[in-house]
Design an enzyme around this catalytic site. Sequence first.
Site, short mmCIF file in Angstrom:
data_model
loop_
_atom_site.label_atom_id
_atom_site.label_comp_id
_atom_site.label_asym_id
_atom_site.label_seq_id
_atom_site.Cartn_x
_atom_site.Cartn_y
_atom_site.Cartn_z
CE LYS A 151 -4.81 -12.66 -25.23
NZ LYS A 151 -4.17 -11.69 -24.37
CG ASP A 199 3.21 -30.43 -31.26
OD1 ASP A 199 1.99 -30.42 -30.64
OD2 ASP A 199 3.90 -29.28 -31.29
CE LYS A 239 1.02 -33.08 -27.20
NZ LYS A 239 2.08 -31.92 -28.01
#
Length: 1145
Positions: free
Chosen positions: A578, A415, A807
Amino acid sequence: MGMDFSTLRTLISRYCAGEENWVDSRTVYIGHKEPPPGTEAFIQQRFPDNRIVSSKYTFWNFIPKNMFEQFRRVANFYFLIIFLVQLIIDTPTSPVTSGLPLFFVITVTAIKQGYEDWLRHKADNAVNKCPVHVVQHGKVIRKQSRKLRVGDVVFVKEDETFPCDLILLSSSRDDGTCYVTTASLDGESSHKTYYAVQDTKAYRTEKEVDSIHATIECEQPQPDLYKFVGRINIYMDSDPVARPLGSENLLLRGATLKNTEYIYAVAIYTGMETKMALNYQSKCQKRSAVEKSMNAYLVVYLCILISKAIINTALKYMWQADPNRDEPWYNQRTESERQRHIVIRAFTDFLAFMVLFNYIIPVSMYVTVEMQKFLGSYFIVWDDEMLDEELGERAVVNTSDLNEELGQVEYVFTDKTGTLTENNMEFIECCVDGHVYVPNIICNGQVMTGAGGMDMIDSSPGPDAREREELFFRALCLCHTVQVKEEETVDGIKQGIHQGKSTSFYISSSPDEVALVEGMKGLGFTYLRLKDSHMEILNREDEVERFELLEVLTFDSVRRRMSVIVRDSRGERYLFCKGADSAIFPRVISGKVEQVRARVEHNAVEGLRTLCVAYRPLSPEQYQEVCHQLSGAKLALQDRDKRLAEAYDQIEKDLILLGATAVEDRLQEKAADTIESLHKAGIKVWVLTGDKMETAAATCYASKLFHRNTQILELTTKRTEEQSLHDVLFDLSRTVLRQHGTMTRDNFSSLSGDCTDFGLIIDGATLSAVMRPDQEDSNSGNYKEIFLEICRNCSAVLCCRMAPLQKAQIVKLIKASKEHPITLAIGDGANDVSMILEAHVGIGIMGKEGRQAVRNSDYAIPKFKHLKKMLLVHGHYYYIRISELVQYFFYKNVCFIFPQFLYQFFCGFSQQPLYDTAYLTLYNISFTSLPILLYSLIEQHINMDILKKDPTLYRDIAKNSLLQWSTFIYWTVLGVYDAIVMFFGAYFLFDNTTFTSNGQLMTTNTQMMFGNWTFGTLVFTVLVFTVTLKLALDTHYWTWINHFVIWGSLIFFVVFSLLWGGIIWPFLNYQRMYYVFMQMLSSGPAWLSIILLITASLLPDVVKKVIWRALWPTTTERIQTKRRCLASEPSTIFMLSQTSSRISF
């Protein structure tokens, strides 16, 4: 009758409310109160208590269950069968010879597993007996956690852990919210906000809460942590009120209450039905490459054993074809034996030979391997170099079964955030309409030198620009979910922030948000607090501004943005938003987009994490429409998430761009050095991250995953939009194959120094297309194979914008490729758990994203830099040690049993044992067990400092090189040779015999009384000394412990033999060994023969090693030779004077 109608009414109301898809649900009566008459039927359901059970055994089922599990192992079951055969038929050896080693193995394993389960019981009891506070009859009483029931109203204080899954009724905060950390559940240590039911949030005392009259209807327990659908029916004086319940109302067991004085909540799921218990994932059993080799060797030896038994059985009946040999006068058969069918007799003889030769299968090897792995794992824990003083944490071993796999790793999947980087965000700059602001420079009142084209606040922009700038700062002070942790309050004002004291600090579900709010503080706008749904900020003029918080549109990983709707003191409403640039730019209708985009791309290349900020003023009519959309979505019981996402999509549009921010997540200490060392060791490193490509690529350059001369190949959405995926893949394939020549090159895990260094970047969307190509595309071909071929020829790969499941898919793809490389996954967050569980070896980082990754990993380390020593030193040593252990065990058992096979040719295939029962039993348990166990714990063929400095040595042991079939055959042939030397050496020594006056047989050349037990004892003595000295010759790292164990084992054998044959033991029904050993040692020629036979046995192996080292030395052997030459230098001598806490083998 009323009950029937009420039940029918409930069903109709559910159907009309869109609940026809509910397969099953439960009704919870708060405080165990019946609903008012006529509302609905009172049907008390049975729910489990709050007891948590993680243990495997109980006191009553331990023995049968553990025995069943142990005898499921092929080796144990095989030895049990042999033991039973010895009990049932007349075999040449005592049942004790098989039973005692088997009993020892089973007992040791049972004690180990029983102890581990006892620890689990102890942990369960600590949790189950933990005191909790429950409201009953208007009072708070204490009871044990295990006695909680569904429907109980629970009182929880700050920093306490929730004892079960709860629905929040009220809290100490006026707005009915509470803050929770869920680190133990999903690995996120940040604070999350949960909400009380609107109609009950005003009930804040025990009596008020006890007066609540309501029922909760919700789904049955399911493991999804983020999903919950339910409804609360509140019975007031008037008609019942129904309110929706969602995951924002559900407090999960294992989470902790933070920054909230107390809460009241009702238990809805208890014990093993809680979401935490349902998420107990039983890890699949991982098996190391060494264990697979060991099992393959076992099958070979089992075939050898069966072959020996068949050959001897056939030869026995050929020998007995002569009637004189079949029934000699001194051993005539009984009548029942004569009448027995020849097939039954042959089968019985076959079983007897199996029993006689079964010691070639080393049962004690399994227990030795278990002990070696268990004890060896402590060297990782004790290693002071893997202690992080800042965290106060050492490395943790969750499973010792994979120690040697650390020495075989070919791929590392890591990671980025929190693993390669520190996950410690620092606000760097912000850009408003193209003007860049840096907080620390503003605080010092200085303009950055050499900052071409960068405007500071000091430069006093025009009125319009200043207004936009302040709106941007206010947006960042308001658009977040940050809470303020109070240490000291005076008159309700937080002294820490207002007066600059360090008595308060920010906490949030995202470290980015904290960095942004603290960055705004450096630029003159300070967020103070949220009180009574009003957010307070302190502007540059030290004036407190209040904004009413109307709505929060929470962040999610699909939208990749968040918004708030606020109303200022003038009554004007704003939506501040945002999020990631890709989530904001498409929704912007005005603003200086190009200037901001250019700055965002510049910061991304520098490795900074960027966010864009936009706003939208809302008219009263627009706000009413927003409220209508949100309330409709929130009240939905079906597809609530989908409807909310649609509502958010409608609301967050027509935005005006204000600017962007840049936050730095610094690289961890020595992360670059670690990756460089792994590359030199021949290990390929892949970075799998959810970050954007530019940010992740910058981190990869900083961490030396990519070098400046690396040729980057892109397999991204941007490129596949310009070309088809098929064309992009084949272009990349041609590029790498043009350099490397052939597609069948077999260097899947090795790096070629003379080739162009390629680096591949792929994103999640393109990976999905590669994994699932469009079947309608006739040119699609096998994309996976092409993708793998490209990856084979790349020294490093970066996968960005990856979902957690992707992953795991990447790891699985590489694992399943034709080379079947050994993979290692390392990460620190809950999103890394899937790949950690998927990889051959999973390592968790003790980071800031909780302990989910640590708990699900095989090993845990404090920092990424510790991976270097974990693999290059510990992994290297573990593999070297256990490979020697496995080969040595098979070797010494061949030496042990092959003379027994040869002896049958000289005893008429009568199944006569060569060795005494005591020797048969104790050979593997006592005489030869400790030296190899100690060797496998502390052997260091090379100094650990050299292993760290020269990572290329790791390549010497790659691909399971020490357990290849050629090595196995060599050890087996060596064992057979030694057995032949021992047997025939002793045989020719006893060749000439005469009878003494008292009728005893005596050898003429040694003047030693001769018999089959003397012969067997002589062979056994040479055997024990040969195999022990063989191990001594293989030992490179000598300490006083080695000397004590090796020579001590030989002395123990001699002393035992003297005692065993020097005393008439009353409990034995035979005394065949009496005086045999002492009489053998009294003969001088026997001593000489033992020495000669030992020398003859060991000599070929020594000669072979000398020649091989001289002509074809490995890198390791060259360093060993060089080290001996420099042995006088203190730096190359490693002393064992370290204490156990300093040992780092």
